[in-house]
Design a protein around this motif. Structure first.
Motif, mmCIF file in Angstrom:
data_model
loop_
_atom_site.group_PDB
_atom_site.id
_atom_site.type_symbol
_atom_site.label_atom_id
_atom_site.label_comp_id
_atom_site.label_asym_id
_atom_site.label_seq_id
_atom_site.Cartn_x
_atom_site.Cartn_y
_atom_site.Cartn_z
ATOM 1 N N LYS A 7 91.802 -61.495 25.618
ATOM 2 C CA LYS A 7 92.046 -62.100 24.306
ATOM 3 C C LYS A 7 90.778 -62.076 23.457
ATOM 4 C CE LYS A 7 94.519 -65.811 24.281
ATOM 5 N NZ LYS A 7 95.011 -67.211 24.321
ATOM 6 N N ILE A 11 90.533 -60.171 19.949
ATOM 7 C CA ILE A 11 90.191 -60.896 18.719
ATOM 8 C C ILE A 11 88.999 -60.258 18.025
ATOM 9 C CG2 ILE A 11 89.224 -63.082 17.860
ATOM 10 C CD1 ILE A 11 91.183 -64.512 19.780
ATOM 11 N N ALA A 23 86.876 -66.253 14.314
ATOM 12 C CA ALA A 23 87.490 -67.581 14.239
ATOM 13 C C ALA A 23 88.707 -67.605 13.312
ATOM 14 C CB ALA A 23 86.462 -68.603 13.773
ATOM 15 N N ASP A 24 88.803 -66.616 12.434
ATOM 16 C CA ASP A 24 89.937 -66.541 11.505
ATOM 17 C C ASP A 24 91.157 -65.848 12.106
ATOM 18 O OD1 ASP A 24 88.490 -67.845 9.543
ATOM 19 O OD2 ASP A 24 87.759 -65.982 8.646
ATOM 20 N N GLU A 26 93.983 -66.178 14.554
ATOM 21 C CA GLU A 26 94.726 -67.143 15.360
ATOM 22 C C GLU A 26 95.488 -66.398 16.450
ATOM 23 O OE1 GLU A 26 94.626 -70.452 14.989
ATOM 24 O OE2 GLU A 26 93.265 -70.290 13.278
ATOM 25 N N ASP A 27 95.429 -66.906 17.683
ATOM 26 C CA ASP A 27 96.073 -66.181 18.774
ATOM 27 C C ASP A 27 97.589 -66.293 18.792
ATOM 28 O OD1 ASP A 27 95.980 -68.821 19.582
ATOM 29 O OD2 ASP A 27 95.257 -68.384 21.595
ATOM 30 N N ASP A 28 98.148 -67.149 17.944
ATOM 31 C CA ASP A 28 99.607 -67.247 17.871
ATOM 32 C C ASP A 28 100.174 -66.661 16.571
ATOM 33 O OD1 ASP A 28 98.645 -69.223 16.180
ATOM 34 O OD2 ASP A 28 100.099 -70.721 16.824
ATOM 35 N N GLU A 29 99.305 -66.019 15.806
ATOM 36 C CA GLU A 29 99.723 -65.416 14.540
ATOM 37 C C GLU A 29 100.069 -63.944 14.765
ATOM 38 O OE1 GLU A 29 98.217 -65.601 9.934
ATOM 39 O OE2 GLU A 29 96.747 -65.824 11.521
ATOM 40 N N LEU A 34 98.548 -61.208 9.980
ATOM 41 C CA LEU A 34 97.098 -61.083 9.839
ATOM 42 C C LEU A 34 96.722 -59.984 8.851
ATOM 43 C CD1 LEU A 34 96.066 -61.409 13.579
ATOM 44 C CD2 LEU A 34 95.354 -62.957 11.744
ATOM 45 N N THR A 66 101.834 -61.118 18.973
ATOM 46 C CA THR A 66 100.686 -61.993 18.748
ATOM 47 C C THR A 66 99.551 -61.640 19.707
ATOM 48 O OG1 THR A 66 101.350 -63.692 20.331
ATOM 49 C CG2 THR A 66 102.207 -63.912 18.067
ATOM 50 N N ASP A 68 98.077 -63.650 21.699
ATOM 51 C CA ASP A 68 98.376 -64.286 22.972
ATOM 52 C C ASP A 68 99.363 -63.452 23.790
ATOM 53 O OD1 ASP A 68 97.826 -66.612 24.620
ATOM 54 O OD2 ASP A 68 99.932 -67.112 24.326
#
Length: 80
Positions: A7, A11, A23-24, A26-29, A34, A66, A68
């Motif tokens: 992950k 990212i 940091a921008d 999101e692992d569920d987006e 994005l 995503t 995740d």
């Protein structure tokens, strides 16, 4: 390599391709949410192939929508 390690790599790859801070991301987006285009998705997958030393089908970014989801998938693939 664990799901969390994958992950982190993913990212960083997404953030680098989109020129945003990790940091921008999101692992569920979703990747489309994005703003990842199909061309960028190919670049991300090619980078992941090298970084993770895995054969990754680019379609995976669209099947597992995503960070995740794809991290879990790639961790399972590495384990098998």
């Amino acid at each position: 390599m664990t799901k969390d390690e994958i992950k982190t790599v993913l990212i960083k790859a997404i953030a680098g391709e989109l020129s945003i801070a990790p940091a921008d991301v999101e692992d569920d987006e979703g990747f489309m949410q994005l703003g990842v285009s199909s061309v960028q998705a190919l670049k991300i997958v090619n980078g992941l192939r090298k970084e993770l030393d895995m054969d990754i089908n680019p379609v995976a970014l669209f099947e597992f929508k995503t960070v995740d989801d794809i991290s879990a998938y790639l961790a399972e693939e590495r384990a098998s």
